[in-house]
Design a protein around this motif. Structure first.
Motif, PDB file in Angstrom:
ATOM      1  N   MET A  53    -132.576  87.533 -30.080  1.00 17.05           N
ATOM      2  CA  MET A  53    -132.880  86.203 -30.380  1.00 17.05           C
ATOM      3  C   MET A  53    -133.324  86.380 -31.837  1.00 17.05           C
ATOM      4  SD  MET A  53    -134.891  84.667 -27.230  1.00 17.05           S
ATOM      5  CE  MET A  53    -134.051  84.653 -25.750  1.00 17.05           C
ATOM      6  N   LEU A  54    -133.919  87.425 -32.147  1.00 23.34           N
ATOM      7  CA  LEU A  54    -134.289  87.326 -33.536  1.00 23.34           C
ATOM      8  C   LEU A  54    -132.996  87.546 -34.587  1.00 23.34           C
ATOM      9  CD1 LEU A  54    -137.767  89.618 -33.464  1.00 23.34           C
ATOM     10  CD2 LEU A  54    -137.370  87.292 -33.910  1.00 23.34           C
ATOM     11  N   LEU A  55    -132.417  88.417 -34.303  1.00 23.71           N
ATOM     12  CA  LEU A  55    -131.138  88.439 -34.855  1.00 23.71           C
ATOM     13  C   LEU A  55    -130.402  87.262 -35.031  1.00 23.71           C
ATOM     14  CD1 LEU A  55    -130.080  92.184 -33.728  1.00 23.71           C
ATOM     15  CD2 LEU A  55    -130.911  91.652 -35.957  1.00 23.71           C
ATOM     16  N   VAL A  56    -130.366  86.554 -34.028  1.00 23.51           N
ATOM     17  CA  VAL A  56    -129.643  85.286 -33.988  1.00 23.51           C
ATOM     18  C   VAL A  56    -130.187  84.416 -35.063  1.00 23.51           C
ATOM     19  CG1 VAL A  56    -129.093  83.274 -32.673  1.00 23.51           C
ATOM     20  CG2 VAL A  56    -128.533  85.633 -31.656  1.00 23.51           C
ATOM     21  N   PHE A  57    -131.433  84.171 -34.885  1.00 22.44           N
ATOM     22  CA  PHE A  57    -132.184  83.275 -35.751  1.00 22.44           C
ATOM     23  C   PHE A  57    -132.124  83.748 -37.398  1.00 22.44           C
ATOM     24  CE2 PHE A  57    -134.280  81.919 -31.669  1.00 22.44           C
ATOM     25  CZ  PHE A  57    -133.615  80.599 -31.947  1.00 22.44           C
ATOM     26  N   ALA A  58    -132.133  84.937 -37.402  1.00 21.99           N
ATOM     27  CA  ALA A  58    -132.036  85.701 -38.685  1.00 21.99           C
ATOM     28  C   ALA A  58    -130.530  85.124 -39.379  1.00 21.99           C
ATOM     29  CB  ALA A  58    -132.218  86.916 -38.849  1.00 21.99           C
ATOM     30  N   SER A  59    -129.642  85.324 -38.641  1.00 24.48           N
ATOM     31  CA  SER A  59    -128.195  84.995 -39.087  1.00 24.48           C
ATOM     32  C   SER A  59    -128.071  83.669 -39.402  1.00 24.48           C
ATOM     33  CB  SER A  59    -127.101  85.376 -38.040  1.00 24.48           C
ATOM     34  OG  SER A  59    -127.293  84.771 -36.755  1.00 24.48           O
ATOM     35  N   ILE A  60    -128.634  82.798 -38.480  1.00 26.59           N
ATOM     36  CA  ILE A  60    -128.796  81.203 -38.651  1.00 26.59           C
ATOM     37  C   ILE A  60    -129.492  80.985 -40.276  1.00 26.59           C
ATOM     38  CG2 ILE A  60    -129.480  78.909 -38.055  1.00 26.59           C
ATOM     39  CD1 ILE A  60    -129.002  80.033 -35.315  1.00 26.59           C
ATOM     40  N   GLY A  61    -130.463  81.604 -40.263  1.00 25.49           N
ATOM     41  CA  GLY A  61    -131.152  81.395 -41.693  1.00 25.49           C
ATOM     42  C   GLY A  61    -130.406  82.026 -43.002  1.00 25.49           C
ATOM     43  N   VAL A  62    -129.726  82.913 -42.808  1.00 28.12           N
ATOM     44  CA  VAL A  62    -128.789  83.450 -43.846  1.00 28.12           C
ATOM     45  C   VAL A  62    -127.698  82.299 -43.893  1.00 28.12           C
ATOM     46  CG1 VAL A  62    -127.243  85.354 -44.390  1.00 28.12           C
ATOM     47  CG2 VAL A  62    -129.136  85.790 -43.657  1.00 28.12           C
ATOM     48  N   GLY A  63    -127.191  81.929 -42.796  1.00 30.29           N
ATOM     49  CA  GLY A  63    -125.975  81.063 -43.015  1.00 30.29           C
ATOM     50  C   GLY A  63    -126.492  79.695 -43.720  1.00 30.29           C
ATOM     51  N   VAL A  64    -127.787  79.127 -43.471  1.00 33.76           N
ATOM     52  CA  VAL A  64    -128.261  77.922 -43.935  1.00 33.76           C
ATOM     53  C   VAL A  64    -128.647  78.000 -45.345  1.00 33.76           C
ATOM     54  CG1 VAL A  64    -130.023  76.486 -43.921  1.00 33.76           C
ATOM     55  CG2 VAL A  64    -129.223  76.960 -41.590  1.00 33.76           C
ATOM     56  N   GLU A  65    -128.883  79.227 -45.628  1.00 33.70           N
ATOM     57  CA  GLU A  65    -129.256  79.488 -47.172  1.00 33.70           C
ATOM     58  C   GLU A  65    -128.107  79.563 -48.043  1.00 33.70           C
ATOM     59  OE1 GLU A  65    -131.126  82.951 -49.659  1.00 33.70           O
ATOM     60  OE2 GLU A  65    -132.309  82.415 -47.645  1.00 33.70           O
ATOM     61  N   LYS A  66    -127.100  80.202 -47.332  1.00 32.28           N
ATOM     62  CA  LYS A  66    -125.821  80.333 -48.143  1.00 32.28           C
ATOM     63  C   LYS A  66    -125.233  78.958 -48.509  1.00 32.28           C
ATOM     64  CE  LYS A  66    -124.667  85.175 -47.838  1.00 32.28           C
ATOM     65  NZ  LYS A  66    -123.709  86.120 -47.358  1.00 32.28           N
ATOM     66  N   HIS A  67    -125.271  78.108 -47.129  1.00 28.79           N
ATOM     67  CA  HIS A  67    -124.402  76.858 -47.237  1.00 28.79           C
ATOM     68  C   HIS A  67    -125.288  75.978 -48.164  1.00 28.79           C
ATOM     69  CE1 HIS A  67    -123.356  73.165 -45.685  1.00 28.79           C
ATOM     70  NE2 HIS A  67    -122.377  73.617 -44.933  1.00 28.79           N
ATOM     71  N   SER A  68    -126.721  75.940 -47.926  1.00 30.36           N
ATOM     72  CA  SER A  68    -127.352  74.917 -48.859  1.00 30.36           C
ATOM     73  C   SER A  68    -127.057  75.420 -50.348  1.00 30.36           C
ATOM     74  CB  SER A  68    -128.811  74.888 -48.453  1.00 30.36           C
ATOM     75  OG  SER A  68    -129.466  76.415 -48.679  1.00 30.36           O
ATOM     76  N   ALA A  69    -127.031  76.681 -50.572  1.00 29.93           N
ATOM     77  CA  ALA A  69    -126.689  77.248 -52.084  1.00 29.93           C
ATOM     78  C   ALA A  69    -125.507  76.763 -52.596  1.00 29.93           C
ATOM     79  CB  ALA A  69    -127.048  78.475 -52.093  1.00 29.93           C
ATOM     80  N   ARG A  70    -124.543  76.772 -51.665  1.00 33.96           N
ATOM     81  CA  ARG A  70    -123.342  76.435 -51.869  1.00 33.96           C
ATOM     82  C   ARG A  70    -123.141  74.659 -52.297  1.00 33.96           C
ATOM     83  NH1 ARG A  70    -118.969  77.105 -47.978  1.00 33.96           N
ATOM     84  NH2 ARG A  70    -120.691  78.158 -46.985  1.00 33.96           N
ATOM     85  N   LYS A  71    -123.744  74.081 -51.408  1.00 33.59           N
ATOM     86  CA  LYS A  71    -123.430  72.632 -51.473  1.00 33.59           C
ATOM     87  C   LYS A  71    -124.629  71.955 -52.106  1.00 33.59           C
ATOM     88  CE  LYS A  71    -119.963  72.116 -48.369  1.00 33.59           C
ATOM     89  NZ  LYS A  71    -118.991  71.165 -48.143  1.00 33.59           N
ATOM     90  N   GLY A  72    -125.730  72.703 -52.249  1.00 30.93           N
ATOM     91  CA  GLY A  72    -126.998  71.968 -52.874  1.00 30.93           C
ATOM     92  C   GLY A  72    -127.990  71.550 -51.697  1.00 30.93           C
ATOM     93  N   VAL A  73    -127.622  70.928 -50.507  1.00 27.81           N
ATOM     94  CA  VAL A  73    -128.340  70.528 -49.375  1.00 27.81           C
ATOM     95  C   VAL A  73    -127.393  70.760 -48.189  1.00 27.81           C
ATOM     96  CG1 VAL A  73    -129.872  69.149 -50.479  1.00 27.81           C
ATOM     97  CG2 VAL A  73    -127.598  68.171 -49.724  1.00 27.81           C
ATOM     98  N   LEU A  74    -127.918  70.675 -47.076  1.00 29.97           N
ATOM     99  CA  LEU A  74    -126.994  70.468 -45.785  1.00 29.97           C
ATOM    100  C   LEU A  74    -126.441  69.297 -45.763  1.00 29.97           C
ATOM    101  CD1 LEU A  74    -129.554  72.530 -43.288  1.00 29.97           C
ATOM    102  CD2 LEU A  74    -127.329  73.170 -44.325  1.00 29.97           C
ATOM    103  N   PRO A  75    -125.474  69.185 -44.857  1.00 30.93           N
ATOM    104  CA  PRO A  75    -124.652  67.773 -45.024  1.00 30.93           C
ATOM    105  C   PRO A  75    -125.355  67.032 -43.826  1.00 30.93           C
ATOM    106  CG  PRO A  75    -123.170  69.625 -43.874  1.00 30.93           C
ATOM    107  CD  PRO A  75    -124.417  70.171 -44.853  1.00 30.93           C
ATOM    108  N   LYS A  76    -125.475  65.734 -44.009  1.00 32.77           N
ATOM    109  CA  LYS A  76    -126.101  64.917 -43.007  1.00 32.77           C
ATOM    110  C   LYS A  76    -125.057  64.370 -42.101  1.00 32.77           C
ATOM    111  CE  LYS A  76    -129.959  64.193 -45.824  1.00 32.77           C
ATOM    112  NZ  LYS A  76    -130.762  63.402 -46.328  1.00 32.77           N
TER     113      LYS A  76
END
Length: 76
Positions: A53-76
């Protein structure tokens, strides 16, 4: 049964958020099925479940960080 519930909820969520946002959280399926199995079916919960579970949440955190860095913010 727990997995079927997750897929139903996933389908409902896809009606409100874009698929690209939902894809970041695809790893939540094994987490939710483990938790639902533990609480409702009295399945055993081991240290390896917690580490997974920790690994899953860590991978989500990395994905969200990369996504927000690429787009500026998460899509709504």
């Amino acid at each position: 049964i727990c997995g079927a519930f997750f897929y139903w909820a996933w389908g409902q969520g896809l009606q409100t958020v874009p698929a690209s946002t939902a894809a970041l959280f695809g790893g939540v399926l094994p987490v939710m099925t483990s938790l639902l199995g533990y609480f409702y079916l009295a399945e055993r919960f081991g240290w390896y479940d917690f580490v997974g579970m920790l690994l899953v949440f860590a991978s989500i955190g990395v994905g969200v960080e990369k996504h927000s860095a690429r787009k500026g913010v998460l899509p709504k």
